[in-house]
Design an enzyme around this catalytic site. Structure first.
Site, PDB file in Angstrom:
ATOM      1  N   THR A   9      11.929  31.572  46.363  1.00 40.39           N
ATOM      2  CA  THR A   9      11.359  32.580  47.242  1.00 40.39           C
ATOM      3  C   THR A   9      11.142  33.853  46.442  1.00 40.39           C
ATOM      4  OG1 THR A   9      11.552  33.523  49.447  1.00 40.39           O
ATOM      5  CG2 THR A   9      13.464  33.744  48.053  1.00 40.39           C
ATOM      6  N   THR A 172       6.262  30.873  45.733  1.00 43.96           N
ATOM      7  CA  THR A 172       6.107  31.996  46.655  1.00 43.96           C
ATOM      8  C   THR A 172       4.790  31.816  47.392  1.00 43.96           C
ATOM      9  OG1 THR A 172       7.307  33.444  45.122  1.00 43.96           O
ATOM     10  CG2 THR A 172       5.959  34.519  46.805  1.00 43.96           C
TER      11      THR A 172
END
Length: 181
Positions: A9, A172
């Protein structure tokens, strides 16, 4: 992390012109090849909405840390720095907690801190920080925006920094959530 751990992330936080913003993407990845979820919410409001927290790393581990951090915030009446230091000490000192694979960014209107399982609590020098797989991309974009586009709001800087990271980092995505204080 193991090949079957859910991870990856980008979280970015900035304080700018008296405002604070934190952004996170929504992608959860299984291993190195499979996107399990695109709409995860990795940035949360804690302590009556006065504190923002975001995580990078294992989802289950991060939820454990969110709970422990919120308990510390309650215990220390919302004192962000004290709660973060106490969490880091417990995290590093507890045999089971030491196994957790996550990092946190926590912030209130006055401070931004990174908390890690190695006992580190770090305040950035320039009121912005990023963690996770796309963290270096978001951090670079954020620094450029702060220097050369200071007319943008903290919320806009957070969003645009995450957008740059999403354009570069395969872990991401551009399902970006921004919270502000």
């Amino acid at each position: 992390m193991s090949n079957t751990t859910l991870h990856a992330t980008t979280i970015y936080a900035v304080r700018h012109n008296g405002k604070a913003a934190m952004a996170g993407d929504g992608q959860v990845t299984l291993g190195q090849q499979v996107i399990m979820k695109q709409t995860a919410r990795k940035v949360r409001r804690l302590y009556e909405g006065k504190v923002l927290a975001g995580f990078a790393g294992s989802v289950a581990d991060a939820f454990t840390l969110f709970e422990k951090f919120e308990t510390k915030l309650q215990q220390f009446s919302g004192n962000l720095e004290r709660a973060a230091v106490e969490l880091a000490q417990e995290w590093r000192g507890d045999k089971q907690l030491r196994q957790l694979e996550a990092m946190l960014i926590v912030m209130d209107k006055d401070a931004i801190l990174v908390v890690s399982g190695t006992g580190e609590v770090i305040a950035p020098d320039d009121d912005l920080i990023a963690i996770g797989s796309g963290g270096n991309y978001a951090l670079s974009a954020g620094r450029a925006l702060k220097r050369h586009a200071s007319h943008l709001s903290a919320e806009e800087m957070a969003y645009e920094s995450l957008k740059v990271a999403a354009d570069i980092c395969v872990f991401t995505n551009d399902n970006i959530v921004v919270e502000t204080l």
